[in-house]
Design a protein around this motif. Structure first.
Motif, PDB file in Angstrom:
ATOM      1  N   GLY A 399      -8.422  -5.349   6.699  1.00 20.53           N
ATOM      2  CA  GLY A 399      -7.119  -5.228   6.058  1.00 20.53           C
ATOM      3  C   GLY A 399      -6.975  -6.080   4.810  1.00 20.53           C
ATOM      4  O   GLY A 399      -6.653  -5.567   3.724  1.00 20.53           O
ATOM      5  N   ALA A 403      -6.656  -4.846   0.913  1.00 22.38           N
ATOM      6  CA  ALA A 403      -5.495  -5.209   0.103  1.00 22.38           C
ATOM      7  C   ALA A 403      -5.920  -5.784  -1.245  1.00 22.38           C
ATOM      8  O   ALA A 403      -5.188  -5.690  -2.226  1.00 22.38           O
ATOM      9  CB  ALA A 403      -4.632  -6.223   0.855  1.00 22.38           C
ATOM     10  N   PRO A 407      -7.625   0.764  -1.331  1.00 20.03           N
ATOM     11  CA  PRO A 407      -7.601   1.503  -0.075  1.00 20.03           C
ATOM     12  C   PRO A 407      -8.838   2.323   0.211  1.00 20.03           C
ATOM     13  O   PRO A 407      -9.086   2.676   1.360  1.00 20.03           O
ATOM     14  CB  PRO A 407      -6.370   2.412  -0.229  1.00 20.03           C
ATOM     15  CG  PRO A 407      -6.163   2.534  -1.698  1.00 20.03           C
ATOM     16  CD  PRO A 407      -6.599   1.226  -2.274  1.00 20.03           C
ATOM     17  N   THR A 410     -11.444   1.025   3.165  1.00 21.83           N
ATOM     18  CA  THR A 410     -11.294   1.386   4.571  1.00 21.83           C
ATOM     19  C   THR A 410     -11.465   2.894   4.776  1.00 21.83           C
ATOM     20  O   THR A 410     -11.914   3.325   5.841  1.00 21.83           O
ATOM     21  CB  THR A 410      -9.928   0.931   5.107  1.00 21.83           C
ATOM     22  OG1 THR A 410      -8.888   1.433   4.253  1.00 21.83           O
ATOM     23  CG2 THR A 410      -9.856  -0.585   5.149  1.00 21.83           C
ATOM     24  N   GLN A 428      -9.964  -1.325  14.022  1.00 25.38           N
ATOM     25  CA  GLN A 428      -9.437  -2.261  13.024  1.00 25.38           C
ATOM     26  C   GLN A 428      -9.394  -1.606  11.646  1.00 25.38           C
ATOM     27  O   GLN A 428      -8.431  -1.782  10.889  1.00 25.38           O
ATOM     28  CB  GLN A 428     -10.319  -3.510  12.962  1.00 25.38           C
ATOM     29  CG  GLN A 428     -10.174  -4.455  14.135  1.00 25.38           C
ATOM     30  CD  GLN A 428     -11.135  -5.628  14.005  1.00 25.38           C
ATOM     31  OE1 GLN A 428     -12.362  -5.457  13.999  1.00 25.38           O
ATOM     32  NE2 GLN A 428     -10.589  -6.823  13.900  1.00 25.38           N
ATOM     33  N   ALA A 432      -6.107  -0.835   9.344  1.00 22.65           N
ATOM     34  CA  ALA A 432      -5.989  -1.308   7.966  1.00 22.65           C
ATOM     35  C   ALA A 432      -5.710  -0.154   7.016  1.00 22.65           C
ATOM     36  O   ALA A 432      -4.930  -0.293   6.066  1.00 22.65           O
ATOM     37  CB  ALA A 432      -7.271  -2.034   7.556  1.00 22.65           C
ATOM     38  N   THR A 433      -6.322   1.003   7.268  1.00 23.89           N
ATOM     39  CA  THR A 433      -6.081   2.182   6.433  1.00 23.89           C
ATOM     40  C   THR A 433      -4.626   2.602   6.519  1.00 23.89           C
ATOM     41  O   THR A 433      -3.985   2.930   5.512  1.00 23.89           O
ATOM     42  CB  THR A 433      -6.989   3.340   6.873  1.00 23.89           C
ATOM     43  OG1 THR A 433      -8.358   2.930   6.788  1.00 23.89           O
ATOM     44  CG2 THR A 433      -6.775   4.557   5.991  1.00 23.89           C
ATOM     45  N   LYS A 434      -4.078   2.570   7.736  1.00 18.60           N
ATOM     46  CA  LYS A 434      -2.676   2.928   7.921  1.00 18.60           C
ATOM     47  C   LYS A 434      -1.771   1.945   7.201  1.00 18.60           C
ATOM     48  O   LYS A 434      -0.777   2.322   6.573  1.00 18.60           O
ATOM     49  CB  LYS A 434      -2.343   2.958   9.409  1.00 18.60           C
ATOM     50  CG  LYS A 434      -0.927   3.404   9.722  1.00 18.60           C
ATOM     51  CD  LYS A 434      -0.685   3.464  11.220  1.00 18.60           C
ATOM     52  CE  LYS A 434       0.727   3.921  11.522  1.00 18.60           C
ATOM     53  NZ  LYS A 434       0.983   3.966  12.991  1.00 18.60           N
ATOM     54  N   GLU A 435      -2.114   0.661   7.262  1.00 17.14           N
ATOM     55  CA  GLU A 435      -1.301  -0.361   6.598  1.00 17.14           C
ATOM     56  C   GLU A 435      -1.346  -0.185   5.082  1.00 17.14           C
ATOM     57  O   GLU A 435      -0.361  -0.429   4.390  1.00 17.14           O
ATOM     58  CB  GLU A 435      -1.829  -1.752   6.965  1.00 17.14           C
ATOM     59  CG  GLU A 435      -0.994  -2.904   6.462  1.00 17.14           C
ATOM     60  CD  GLU A 435       0.345  -3.023   7.169  1.00 17.14           C
ATOM     61  OE1 GLU A 435       1.244  -3.653   6.598  1.00 17.14           O
ATOM     62  OE2 GLU A 435       0.495  -2.490   8.290  1.00 17.14           O
ATOM     63  N   MET A 436      -2.500   0.265   4.575  1.00 17.63           N
ATOM     64  CA  MET A 436      -2.658   0.421   3.134  1.00 17.63           C
ATOM     65  C   MET A 436      -2.110   1.742   2.620  1.00 17.63           C
ATOM     66  O   MET A 436      -2.052   1.972   1.419  1.00 17.63           O
ATOM     67  CB  MET A 436      -4.149   0.342   2.757  1.00 17.63           C
ATOM     68  CG  MET A 436      -4.728  -1.057   2.787  1.00 17.63           C
ATOM     69  SD  MET A 436      -4.026  -2.110   1.502  1.00 17.63           S
ATOM     70  CE  MET A 436      -4.632  -1.309   0.023  1.00 17.63           C
ATOM     71  N   GLU A 439       0.499   1.547  -0.125  1.00 21.36           N
ATOM     72  CA  GLU A 439       0.323   0.544  -1.160  1.00 21.36           C
ATOM     73  C   GLU A 439       0.584   1.067  -2.562  1.00 21.36           C
ATOM     74  O   GLU A 439       1.222   0.427  -3.375  1.00 21.36           O
ATOM     75  CB  GLU A 439      -1.103  -0.020  -1.068  1.00 21.36           C
ATOM     76  CG  GLU A 439      -1.576  -0.792  -2.307  1.00 21.36           C
ATOM     77  CD  GLU A 439      -0.721  -1.997  -2.586  1.00 21.36           C
ATOM     78  OE1 GLU A 439      -0.836  -2.554  -3.681  1.00 21.36           O
ATOM     79  OE2 GLU A 439       0.072  -2.401  -1.741  1.00 21.36           O
ATOM     80  N   SER A 458       2.405  -4.762  -2.173  1.00 24.68           N
ATOM     81  CA  SER A 458       1.964  -5.873  -1.324  1.00 24.68           C
ATOM     82  C   SER A 458       1.821  -7.179  -2.097  1.00 24.68           C
ATOM     83  O   SER A 458       1.104  -8.072  -1.676  1.00 24.68           O
ATOM     84  CB  SER A 458       0.627  -5.531  -0.651  1.00 24.68           C
ATOM     85  OG  SER A 458      -0.380  -5.341  -1.626  1.00 24.68           O
TER      86      SER A 458
END
Length: 935
Positions: A399, A403, A407, A410, A428, A432-436, A439, A458
């Motif tokens: 992640g 960041a 993106p 990941t 994991q 991280a891909t979902k979180e990004m 972005e 971010s």
């Protein structure tokens, strides 16, 4: 007629015809029928006076009728809307916001809508505004036939007002939850409540407490605000054409009326406010309509000054254009004229303080989808950014790396899990891909209607890490002293300026940090109030150096907007004067200045990670010399690590504070080396156009000497065994948090996972040297240069291999033991990681990841490596050998040799079409039960 909800910013929600109608009819109050039945074949609406009897009316843009809130006998979910016939088929903006709940402060979906009366219903239609429809043009009929309107909802007409205005039941539509987005189709309409209804001449605001059904019958409440607003006349605003050399969000339309002789029929407008001089004849004039930002009363008192300064700093850019006071800052209090103003009201722009527990800030805006004119903006700032001292930092996973790099890191690992660093999992990477996924701040067409926008920025997340570093530096140099509020305030101001820039129409510029040398940065920081970065639209680290006492430095962030920011605002907002000629010529002249170093521009899609070639476009890098900057930050981290026990933890504080500080410093050591590794295979990308002064080609290959210098810097740092090592005893003091509750994430492993941490930090820098995207870029670059000295793929493959695997010889008489092995555990893990990357390329289908010829080079490099490993093992295993290998090294090399052999010598099996017969891969002498062996 086909109905369907259109794609939205936050989520795509689709309902069929039955779903739309059920939303509109469900829970509708019974309407008293006329006393006399209608004549055969005649339909008669109920009497208007009967339908709205005893209901409260709010008039303006349209008239809303609702039950008195203190009458428990009435259906409080009923909301009637009288729509003036003059408003039918007129363009309106429907904007949704989240007013309460976990998403409080976020903007929801917004639409350009029209009320259309069709039979006994009023449809909320959503025209496809991507395509220009010019009345009277022959192609217009074809456009309207091809790109039809969507429908957001269907509302039955319950009565007609005197004069013939339709009255519809709006409440069931607004309590469905689907319009705002967020996948909230599980709303409990019977538990919803209209908490606020305000109607003004040109807009209306309706706030709903949405009761959301949860699993097992539980649920939660979320506030959703619907704001209707009359859109400005198209004649009142002149759109401005966009230019790819200057970073603006855009409104994109296609005009099929454009002549076929033109190269394209796509029109792109910059998103911007309608800001221009009130008196064009004056050298300095106030604006016709200033942009007003209201600081919500939720902003803590001690930070309001810095928030206001961050907003007002953009006035410098407008003053250069002769507009004074283009941006006005107001403070909401409990008793001033803004006391009862709603942040969700589309007429106001707010900056709000939120407490989601996630460190971030966001500055979205809403633009007229016909012209790009920005109409509304709201900025949210999460308090968690300032609480940088707390929390278990996950700084070594995919992640944080994504960041920084982008993106596609990941995304690549998800598609090619064989490249995931050892110790990390596909789960994991997916997380991280979902979180990004949110972005990038871009506008994208969605399902043929409206816009789907990713809104996350971010910047504040990374700044939380920067503040942790600042606190570490302060504690080490001046124990017991806190970071001065003015420096925290300067950080807040910098983020606010960044987010306000977004609301003015500006995109990220990740080249803004590459403007100045380290020496010039330091001079400006310590002696001036000049800009430190080319642009505040970059993700810029805080400026402090080894030995700095934070309380004595002049600045840690740029005190003002940068030269790129001034230039970008000039392009978007300057009005042509007598000396400028036509607007087109003026804009071309301004945009041509993008060749200046201070105006260099690269944005999100230029900074995706492994696929992005420009090593100067990064998040959180600094200066025009990545190697020098990384070296300086490594020196800072090492200086702080040296005496970390003395300053990082106080008496009677839990051990995990020490662990978090240690992790922060180690991450700082490794993260800056990622920028160095990106120099290898680097190509400087420009957006220059032919004819621009000092224009460069679109891509300029980095000098081979600079690429080799980067390789040397990596080999002398990240790839060295002792680079990440601290005192052995320190690792035993790095205890984790032991809370087990909703507020904590307790690790299952108690001891510090030193091997996994080091391997992770090494793996990503190594990936920047070994990834197929990088190797292919270097390989292709061989044909893009006529120079005698070229940096080739062969040189890169061999240099990295020989660096990682150095020492594949035996010195006579050397005694290796299990305690003092030939290769340290760190080196063995690094070699394994390198081997995994190389085997991943060799083991892939020919031509899928790299060119077949390049794949052959990687394959041959492994054959040479396999031979060297074999020679060493053979020499060590001779009975009369003067040097013997330790057990760990023998096991490591033997397994690596076997793995290389397995991949290089795997039989090539061509599988037939799956619709044909299956192949039995058992050998003839391995007859299985119930099978017949086949050759």
């Amino acid at each position: 007629m086909k109905h369907g909800l259109i794609a939205r910013r936050i989520a795509v929600v689709v309902l069929g015809v039955g779903g739309l109608l059920s939303l509109s009819v469900s829970g509708q109050a019974q309407v008293t029928q006329p006393a006399a039945p209608p004549a055969p074949g005649e339909f008669r609406f109920p009497e208007f006076a009967t339908v709205v009897k005893d209901m409260q009316a709010s008039s303006g843009l349209f008239t809303i009728y609702r039950q008195k809130s203190d009458d428990p006998t009435k259906d409080q979910t009923k909301l009637y809307c009288q729509i003036p016939r003059s408003l039918l088929k007129q363009d309106l903006l429907l904007a949704t916001s989240f007013s309460r709940g976990e998403m409080a402060g976020f903007q929801g979906a917004d639409y350009l809508v029209r009320f259309e009366m069709i039979g006994r219903r009023v449809m909320i239609s959503v025209p496809d505004v991507r395509f220009v429809q010019t009345p009277g043009q022959p192609v217009t009929d074809a456009v309207s036939r091809t790109y039809t309107s969507g429908f957001l909802a269907a509302m039955p007409i319950v009565t007609l007002a005197p004069g013939g205005d339709p009255v519809v039941e709006l409440g069931s539509v607004l309590t469905s939850g689907g319009i705002a987005g967020g996948g909230m189709m599980n709303a409990r309409r019977d538990l919803c409540e209209f908490t606020k209804v305000k109607v003004f001449p040109d807009n209306a605001l309706i706030d709903v407490d949405m009761a959301m059904a949860g699993p097992g019958g539980s649920g939660s409440t979320m506030g959703i605000t619907y704001a209707f607003r009359r859109l400005p006349s198209m004649a009142e605003y002149k759109p401005r054409l966009a230019d790819e050399r200057v970073g603006y969000f855009t409104t994109v339309r296609q005009d099929w009326n454009i002549k076929h002789s033109e190269k394209e029929n796509i029109i792109r407008y910059v998103n911007r406010w309608d800001v221009k001089k009130k008196d064009p004849a004056l050298e300095l004039s106030p604006p016709e309509k200033p942009i007003v930002f209201v600081i919500e009363r939720t902003v803590p008192l001690q930070w309001r000054k810095y928030v206001a300064e961050g907003i007002a700093d953009w006035n410098k850019a407008y003053e250069r254009l002769g507009i004074v006071g283009a941006i006005v800052v107001q403070q909401q209090t409990e008793d001033n004229e803004f006391a009862n103003v709603d942040p969700e009201d589309a007429r106001y722009n707010f900056i709000r303080w939120i407490v989601t527990g996630r460190a971030f800030a966001m500055g979205p805006s809403r633009a007229d989808p016909r012209t790009g004119q920005i109409l509304d903006a709201d900025i949210i700032f999460d308090d968690s950014m300032l609480r940088h001292r707390f929390g278990e930092f996950d700084v070594f996973g995919p992640g944080p790396v994504a960041a920084m790099m982008g993106p596609d890191v990941t995304e690549f690992l998800t598609a090619n899990p064989q490249f995931i660093p050892a110790g990390q999992t596909l789960e994991q990477v997916k997380a991280a891909t979902k979180e990004m996924s949110g972005e990038m701040l871009v506008d994208a067409p969605a399902n043929g209607h409206g816009l789907a926008r990713n809104l996350a920025c971010s910047y504040a997340v990374g700044l939380k890490h920067q503040l942790s570093m600042l606190e570490a530096a302060a504690a080490a140099v001046a124990p017991g002293k806190k970071i001065p509020d003015r420096l925290i305030g300067e950080s807040i101001k910098h983020i606010v300026t960044h987010e306000v820039g977004h609301t003015l129409g500006l995109r990220h510029n990740f080249k803004g940090s590459a403007w100045l040398s380290i020496e010039e940065l330091r001079r400006r920081r310590d002696n001036t109030d000049d800009a430190l970065f080319g642009s505040v639209m970059d993700y810029n680290p805080l400026l402090f150096f080894a030995g700095d006492e934070p309380g004595k430095v002049r600045h840690i962030a740029s005190p003002t907007v940068g030269p790129y920011d001034l230039w970008a605002i000039e392009y978007g907002y300057k009005q042509p004067g007598r000396e400028d000629g036509e607007e087109k010529a003026m804009l071309a002249k301004i945009a041509s200045q993008g060749t200046k170093k201070e105006n260099a521009y690269a944005t999100d899609e230029d900074t995706m990670g492994l696929t992005s070639p420009d090593p100067m476009s990064n998040r959180w890098d600094m200066s025009d010399d990545p190697i020098a900057w990384a070296k300086m930050r490594v020196e800072l981290a090492d200086a702080l690590l040296k005496d970390i026990r003395k300053w990082a933890i106080k008496s009677d504080e839990p051990n995990h504070y020490l662990k978090e500080t240690f992790a922060t410093l180690m991450f700082e050591k490794s993260r800056n080396m990622l920028y160095v590794s990106r120099l290898v295979g680097g190509q400087i990308h420009t957006r220059n156009r032919s004819g621009d002064p000092d224009a460069k080609p679109a891509l300029v290959l980095l000098d081979p000497k600079q690429q080799r210098a980067a390789l040397t810097a990596i080999s002398e740092t990240v790839l060295r065994d002792d680079f990440f090592l601290a005192e052995a005893e320190l690792y035993n003091e790095l205890g984790p948090s032991r809370w087990m509750d909703w507020a904590s994430s307790t690790p299952t492993r108690l001891d510090f996972p030193i091997h996994q941490v080091i391997n992770s930090m090494q793996a990503y820098s190594l990936m920047n040297l070994c990834a197929p995207q990088v190797l292919q870029r270097v390989y292709d670059a061989e044909l893009k240069s006529k120079a005698e000295d070229k940096f080739t793929a062969a040189e890169l493959i061999v240099t990295v291999r020989d660096t990682v695997w150095s020492g594949l010889t035996l010195d006579d008489g050397t005694k290796y033991t299990n305690a003092k092995p030939k290769f340290s555990s760190i080196r063995r893990n690094l070699q394994r990681q390198h081997l995994a990357y190389m085997l991943g390329i060799v083991d892939s289908d020919s031509g899928r990841l790299v060119s077949p010829d390049l794949q052959d080079q990687v394959r041959y490099s492994l054959r040479e490596l396999n031979e060297s490993i074999g020679n060493m093992l053979e020499k060590a295993e001779k009975p009369d050998a003067s040097a013997k290998l330790d057990f760990a090294t023998r096991a490591h090399l033997s397994e690596c040799k076997s793995e290389i052999y397995r991949v290089l010598n795997a039989p090539h099996i061509k599988f037939p079409d799956q619709r044909g017969m299956m192949i039995n891969i058992l050998r003839a002498d391995q007859k299985a039960e119930g099978t017949t062996p086949q050759q």
